[in-house]
Design a protein around this motif. Structure first.
Motif, PDB file in Angstrom:
ATOM      1  N   LEU A   1       0.837  -1.200   0.000  1.00 63.29           N
ATOM      2  CA  LEU A   1       0.000   0.000   0.000  1.00 63.29           C
ATOM      3  C   LEU A   1       0.873   1.252   0.000  1.00 63.29           C
ATOM      4  CD1 LEU A   1      -3.011   0.704   0.111  1.00 63.29           C
ATOM      5  CD2 LEU A   1      -2.823   0.783   2.575  1.00 63.29           C
ATOM      6  N   THR A   2       1.953   1.212   0.771  1.00 62.38           N
ATOM      7  CA  THR A   2       2.832   2.393   0.842  1.00 62.38           C
ATOM      8  C   THR A   2       3.488   2.659  -0.510  1.00 62.38           C
ATOM      9  OG1 THR A   2       4.483   0.912   1.758  1.00 62.38           O
ATOM     10  CG2 THR A   2       3.380   2.360   3.308  1.00 62.38           C
ATOM     11  N   ASN A   3       3.882   1.591  -1.171  1.00 67.36           N
ATOM     12  CA  ASN A   3       4.495   1.740  -2.484  1.00 67.36           C
ATOM     13  C   ASN A   3       3.505   2.322  -3.485  1.00 67.36           C
ATOM     14  OD1 ASN A   3       6.723   1.377  -4.252  1.00 67.36           O
ATOM     15  ND2 ASN A   3       5.601  -0.327  -5.180  1.00 67.36           N
ATOM     16  N   LEU A   4       2.252   1.902  -3.341  1.00 67.63           N
ATOM     17  CA  LEU A   4       1.199   2.405  -4.235  1.00 67.63           C
ATOM     18  C   LEU A   4       1.103   3.918  -4.100  1.00 67.63           C
ATOM     19  CD1 LEU A   4      -1.430   1.675  -6.008  1.00 67.63           C
ATOM     20  CD2 LEU A   4      -2.632   1.876  -3.852  1.00 67.63           C
ATOM     21  N   VAL A   5       1.094   4.361  -2.851  1.00 73.05           N
ATOM     22  CA  VAL A   5       0.932   5.789  -2.596  1.00 73.05           C
ATOM     23  C   VAL A   5       2.161   6.565  -3.084  1.00 73.05           C
ATOM     24  CG1 VAL A   5       0.626   7.531  -0.797  1.00 73.05           C
ATOM     25  CG2 VAL A   5      -0.609   5.368  -0.666  1.00 73.05           C
ATOM     26  N   SER A   6       3.331   6.056  -2.733  1.00 66.70           N
ATOM     27  CA  SER A   6       4.533   6.823  -3.102  1.00 66.70           C
ATOM     28  C   SER A   6       4.780   6.800  -4.605  1.00 66.70           C
ATOM     29  CB  SER A   6       5.747   6.280  -2.352  1.00 66.70           C
ATOM     30  OG  SER A   6       5.955   4.944  -2.714  1.00 66.70           O
ATOM     31  N   THR A   7       4.413   5.709  -5.262  1.00 73.81           N
ATOM     32  CA  THR A   7       4.678   5.626  -6.699  1.00 73.81           C
ATOM     33  C   THR A   7       3.669   6.412  -7.516  1.00 73.81           C
ATOM     34  OG1 THR A   7       5.513   3.407  -6.294  1.00 73.81           O
ATOM     35  CG2 THR A   7       5.119   3.984  -8.585  1.00 73.81           C
ATOM     36  N   TYR A   8       2.427   6.366  -7.079  1.00 75.89           N
ATOM     37  CA  TYR A   8       1.400   6.918  -7.953  1.00 75.89           C
ATOM     38  C   TYR A   8       0.838   8.253  -7.486  1.00 75.89           C
ATOM     39  CZ  TYR A   8       2.192   2.503  -9.956  1.00 75.89           C
ATOM     40  OH  TYR A   8       2.832   1.450 -10.523  1.00 75.89           O
ATOM     41  N   THR A   9       1.524   8.899  -6.594  1.00 73.72           N
ATOM     42  CA  THR A   9       1.093  10.252  -6.263  1.00 73.72           C
ATOM     43  C   THR A   9       2.203  11.203  -6.671  1.00 73.72           C
ATOM     44  OG1 THR A   9       1.971   9.996  -4.043  1.00 73.72           O
ATOM     45  CG2 THR A   9      -0.374   9.641  -4.322  1.00 73.72           C
ATOM     46  N   THR A  10       1.799  12.256  -7.276  1.00 81.17           N
ATOM     47  CA  THR A  10       2.781  13.248  -7.715  1.00 81.17           C
ATOM     48  C   THR A  10       2.696  14.498  -6.850  1.00 81.17           C
ATOM     49  OG1 THR A  10       1.136  13.979  -9.286  1.00 81.17           O
ATOM     50  CG2 THR A  10       2.836  12.486 -10.125  1.00 81.17           C
ATOM     51  N   SER A  11       1.793  14.439  -5.876  1.00 81.70           N
ATOM     52  CA  SER A  11       1.636  15.648  -5.052  1.00 81.70           C
ATOM     53  C   SER A  11       1.456  15.292  -3.574  1.00 81.70           C
ATOM     54  CB  SER A  11       0.426  16.438  -5.551  1.00 81.70           C
ATOM     55  OG  SER A  11      -0.680  15.588  -5.647  1.00 81.70           O
ATOM     56  N   LYS A  12       1.582  16.347  -2.756  1.00 74.25           N
ATOM     57  CA  LYS A  12       1.318  16.203  -1.322  1.00 74.25           C
ATOM     58  C   LYS A  12       0.260  17.228  -0.934  1.00 74.25           C
ATOM     59  CE  LYS A  12       5.189  13.741   0.309  1.00 74.25           C
ATOM     60  NZ  LYS A  12       5.444  12.997   1.534  1.00 74.25           N
ATOM     61  N   VAL A  13      -0.323  17.022   0.227  1.00 66.19           N
ATOM     62  CA  VAL A  13      -1.386  17.926   0.666  1.00 66.19           C
ATOM     63  C   VAL A  13      -0.912  18.688   1.909  1.00 66.19           C
ATOM     64  CG1 VAL A  13      -3.759  18.055   1.501  1.00 66.19           C
ATOM     65  CG2 VAL A  13      -3.155  16.420  -0.278  1.00 66.19           C
ATOM     66  N   LEU A  14      -0.958  20.000   1.817  1.00 62.27           N
ATOM     67  CA  LEU A  14      -0.559  20.845   2.953  1.00 62.27           C
ATOM     68  C   LEU A  14      -1.832  21.443   3.564  1.00 62.27           C
ATOM     69  CD1 LEU A  14       2.211  20.624   1.448  1.00 62.27           C
ATOM     70  CD2 LEU A  14       2.585  22.998   2.042  1.00 62.27           C
ATOM     71  N   THR A  15      -2.035  21.172   4.842  1.00 65.50           N
ATOM     72  CA  THR A  15      -3.167  21.791   5.538  1.00 65.50           C
ATOM     73  C   THR A  15      -2.575  22.829   6.498  1.00 65.50           C
ATOM     74  OG1 THR A  15      -4.325  19.704   5.397  1.00 65.50           O
ATOM     75  CG2 THR A  15      -5.225  21.322   6.930  1.00 65.50           C
ATOM     76  N   VAL A  16      -2.919  24.077   6.237  1.00 63.91           N
ATOM     77  CA  VAL A  16      -2.306  25.159   7.018  1.00 63.91           C
ATOM     78  C   VAL A  16      -3.389  25.924   7.775  1.00 63.91           C
ATOM     79  CG1 VAL A  16      -0.654  27.076   6.908  1.00 63.91           C
ATOM     80  CG2 VAL A  16      -0.725  25.393   5.061  1.00 63.91           C
ATOM     81  N   THR A  17      -3.153  26.173   9.058  1.00 65.74           N
ATOM     82  CA  THR A  17      -4.077  27.039   9.812  1.00 65.74           C
ATOM     83  C   THR A  17      -3.321  28.326  10.190  1.00 65.74           C
ATOM     84  OG1 THR A  17      -3.509  25.770  11.779  1.00 65.74           O
ATOM     85  CG2 THR A  17      -5.613  25.291  10.783  1.00 65.74           C
ATOM     86  N   PHE A  18      -4.061  29.417  10.190  1.00 69.57           N
ATOM     87  CA  PHE A  18      -3.447  30.734  10.417  1.00 69.57           C
ATOM     88  C   PHE A  18      -4.066  31.387  11.651  1.00 69.57           C
ATOM     89  CE2 PHE A  18      -3.756  29.762   5.890  1.00 69.57           C
ATOM     90  CZ  PHE A  18      -2.431  29.826   5.489  1.00 69.57           C
ATOM     91  N   HIS A  19      -3.317  32.331  12.228  1.00 71.50           N
ATOM     92  CA  HIS A  19      -3.919  33.076  13.344  1.00 71.50           C
ATOM     93  C   HIS A  19      -4.403  34.443  12.896  1.00 71.50           C
ATOM     94  CE1 HIS A  19       0.010  34.980  13.661  1.00 71.50           C
ATOM     95  NE2 HIS A  19       0.559  33.765  13.798  1.00 71.50           N
ATOM     96  N   ALA A  20      -4.488  34.633  11.572  1.00 70.42           N
ATOM     97  CA  ALA A  20      -5.070  35.853  11.015  1.00 70.42           C
ATOM     98  C   ALA A  20      -5.671  35.504   9.658  1.00 70.42           C
ATOM     99  CB  ALA A  20      -3.987  36.916  10.865  1.00 70.42           C
ATOM    100  N   ASP A  21      -6.512  36.422   9.141  1.00 73.13           N
ATOM    101  CA  ASP A  21      -7.165  36.154   7.850  1.00 73.13           C
ATOM    102  C   ASP A  21      -6.174  36.130   6.695  1.00 73.13           C
ATOM    103  OD1 ASP A  21      -9.594  35.839   8.894  1.00 73.13           O
ATOM    104  OD2 ASP A  21     -10.342  37.863   8.438  1.00 73.13           O
ATOM    105  N   VAL A  22      -6.426  35.212   5.764  1.00 71.20           N
ATOM    106  CA  VAL A  22      -5.653  35.179   4.517  1.00 71.20           C
ATOM    107  C   VAL A  22      -6.644  35.035   3.364  1.00 71.20           C
ATOM    108  CG1 VAL A  22      -3.491  34.195   5.464  1.00 71.20           C
ATOM    109  CG2 VAL A  22      -5.339  32.669   4.735  1.00 71.20           C
ATOM    110  N   LYS A  23      -6.174  35.348   2.148  1.00 70.01           N
ATOM    111  CA  LYS A  23      -7.059  35.221   0.981  1.00 70.01           C
ATOM    112  C   LYS A  23      -6.567  34.071   0.113  1.00 70.01           C
ATOM    113  CE  LYS A  23      -8.248  40.063   0.891  1.00 70.01           C
ATOM    114  NZ  LYS A  23      -7.822  41.368   0.382  1.00 70.01           N
ATOM    115  N   PRO A  24      -7.501  33.284  -0.462  1.00 67.35           N
ATOM    116  CA  PRO A  24      -7.083  32.116  -1.258  1.00 67.35           C
ATOM    117  C   PRO A  24      -6.227  32.508  -2.466  1.00 67.35           C
ATOM    118  CG  PRO A  24      -9.454  32.467  -1.448  1.00 67.35           C
ATOM    119  CD  PRO A  24      -8.972  33.381  -0.377  1.00 67.35           C
TER     120      PRO A  24
END
Lengths: 260, 338
Positions: free
Chosen positions: B243-266
């Motif tokens: 399963l790990t090989n599946l994920v590492s081989t077939y994903t070309t991206s990562k997901v960043l979840t960021v929380t802020f202590h002030a407003d930001v714009k997309p």
């Protein structure tokens, strides 16, 4: 021994299940007796107009009906519920489980269900038979009785074979619930003396072997035995069972299950 | 590597079906003449499974998962190919084999509907010739693991779906099978029941070293239980490996979840990656795998970051990607070439 133990467990489990539905049990018994009454009533209608039907007296017809019914209620009690579920189970895919358990699938289908109400009927028919014999001038010998019982067993196997062959069609045809009605229609003919069907009697002695479901047995009991008939009954039984089981195994290879 | 307990070579199953255009006229026509078609459900599937392995068998509806399991259980005869399970050819339906495996189907039950589960267990005890001591021990142990000790004397029809499935599992495991086929055991269950069954399967596999082949539509099941997965689509194996090989081989991206202590714009993140989700003081960003550290560093230096989390793309998405790219020449089998 193992098979006997398993059968007893199936009977036990079915019995427990039936006890959950107490009213159903009593209704089934009552309906069975109503059916019994109608059966004799229709047969006796003929005797309002004649003393015998092509050589068959009233008491002989009574014995014929009773013999036929003993086997019929035995099928209903011990084998019907399992075998008649085949069509539905093949259609909905629950038949799958018969192929994964370490007991032959055919054995499970035949023996897995039991209907106690029909045992009451079977006993009632047995008592009726004794009463008919007691009120008749028929001299029942020990050998005659033994052959009669053996022939009843043959009738049971032939009935089961007919039912199995019809139910096996479910492997090819979906939802053919009406094979049950066909089964009833076929075996129902067996409660009349087959001689009344004139030339069709040959058909009932060979291709559709319903003459062996009560007629032959009665002839042996009333002392009109024929060794040719005895051999024919044994032969027909062996052929019926072989064809039915072979047909089932052929169908089982083609079982395609149902999508989940 | 230990000798395989399940060995499948070029297994194929083709069903015969017929085509019919809609409408009454076409239905009448089809009574006399119909077009028969051959539907290949499984096309030349091959794989090996070692003793004690817990393998996930994944695929969309109609991929051929259940058909494969049914062939391995001896329910169906294959059109061609070979398979041996515990040294037996399944479709010979030998008692010696049937005593050593079990099949649990999430959508079909083998328990007697009108009776308490215990009555069905007692029947299975006789069918599988389980001795009294093993029966008592197994039922007590499994019922405790599944937390249903107090439900065994209640009619099956009065149990919830989750409770019924737990009872089905006990019925299937009474004879301590060496191989267990689980066909969507958590289907339709609530989250809590799913979790209990998942835990149970893991524990059972660990304790008894039972070889388990599991099909499921829930990726949580697979992620929680299976180190190895076999992905099947349209009857063919698309991937067989970890399963790990599946994920590492077939994903070309990562997901960043960021929380802020002030407003930001997309819009401020447009240059950094693909915005997948945006909420108050929170953003989920998909970025190329090769750049995720650089992007994280940029975000940390330019924005009022409270917390940052870097994740792999969800397994469900990876598999969806595999199915979507199926047939465009993507070779997904990293560990075995068939």
């Amino acid at each position: 021994m193992r098979i006997l133990t398993l059968w007893l467990h199936y009977i036990r489990t079915s019995l427990i299940r039936h006890m959950e539905f107490r009213a159903q049990f009593f209704v089934n018994v009552a309906l069975g007796f109503v059916w019994l009454g109608f059966m004799f009533f229709t047969a006796h209608l003929f005797f309002l107009h004649t003393n015998e039907i092509h050589g068959w007296t009233e008491i002989e017809v009574d014995i014929l009906i009773t013999s036929w019914a003993i086997v019929g209620s035995c099928v209903q009690a011990f084998f019907w519920a399992g075998l008649s579920e085949m069509t539905a189970q093949i259609t909905n895919g629950r038949f799958d489980f018969y192929f994964v358990r370490p007991v032959h699938a055919l054995w499970q289908i035949i023996f897995s269900r039991f209907q106690p109400a029909q045992v009451v009927e079977m006993c009632a028919y047995g008592i009726l038979l004794v009463l008919f014999l007691a009120h008749s001038a028929i001299d029942v010998t020990f050998i005659g009785l033994t052959i009669y019982i053996a022939l009843l067993f043959c009738a049971l196997l032939i009935r089961l074979s007919i039912l199995l062959m019809l139910e096996t069609l479910s492997f090819w045809f979906v939802n053919i619930e009406n094979v049950k009605y066909l089964y009833y229609s076929i075996v129902d003919v067996g409660r009349y003396p087959t001689v009344i069907f004139r030339s069709a009697e040959v058909l009932f002695l060979t291709v559709i072997p319903i003459a062996y479901l009560g007629n032959v047995q009665t002839l042996f009991l009333v002392g009109e035995e024929s060794w040719q008939l005895l051999i024919a009954t044994l032969l027909v039984t062996v052929i019926s069972v072989s064809v039915a089981t072979g047909f089932f195994h052929w169908g089982a290879r083609r079982y395609s299950s149902a999508s989940s | 590597m230990p000798e395989s307990i399940i060995s499948v070579r070029n297994l194929q199953k083709t069903y015969t079906a017929h085509k019919k255009a809609p409408g009454l006229k076409n239905s009448i026509k089809s009574l006399f003449k119909r077009q028969t078609i051959q539907v290949p459900a499984v096309r030349g599937v091959s794989f090996e499974i070692s003793p004690g392995e817990l393998v996930g068998f994944l695929g969309p509806n109609g991929a051929g998962k259940t058909t494969t399991l049914k062939m391995l259980s001896g329910i169906l005869y294959p059109t061609s190919g070979e398979a041996t399970v515990l040294g037996h050819t399944p479709w010979k339906r030998e008692k010696a084999y049937q005593k050593q495996f079990s099949l649990v189907m999430g959508q079909k039950n083998q328990l007697w509907w009108d009776l308490p589960a215990m009555d069905s267990f007692l029947l299975n005890k006789v069918i599988y010739e389980v001795d009294d001591a093993q029966f008592d021990e197994t039922v007590n142990h499994l019922a405790a693991l599944l937390k249903i000790s107090d439900l065994l004397d209640i009619q099956v029809r009065k149990l919830s779906l989750g409770e019924r499935m737990k009872c089905e599992l006990i019925a299937a495991l009474l004879h301590r099978p060496k191989v267990l086929f689980l066909d969507e055991p958590t289907i339709g269950l609530d989250v809590v029941s799913q979790q209990v069954i998942r835990e149970f399967i893991r524990e059972y596999n660990r304790e008894f070293h039972t070889t388990i082949l599991l099909t499921s539509h829930y990726m949580q099941d697979v992620e929680a239980l299976c180190k190895r997965v076999i992905i099947i689509d349209r009857g063919s194996i698309m991937y067989d490996g970890s399963l790990t090989n599946l994920v590492s081989t077939y994903t070309t991206s990562k997901v960043l979840t960021v929380t802020f202590h002030a407003d930001v714009k997309p819009e401020e993140f447009d240059q950094l990656g693909t915005v997948r989700d945006f909420g108050p003081n929170r953003i989920v960003l998909e970025v190329p795998k090769t750049e995720h550290l650089k992007v994280a560093s940029t975000i940390l230096s330019k924005f009022p970051v409270d917390d940052i989390l870097i994740d792999e793309v969800e397994i469900e998405e990876v598999i969806r990607h595999i199915f979507n790219t199926n047939g465009v020449g993507v070779s997904l089998n990293e560990e075995q070439k068939f």
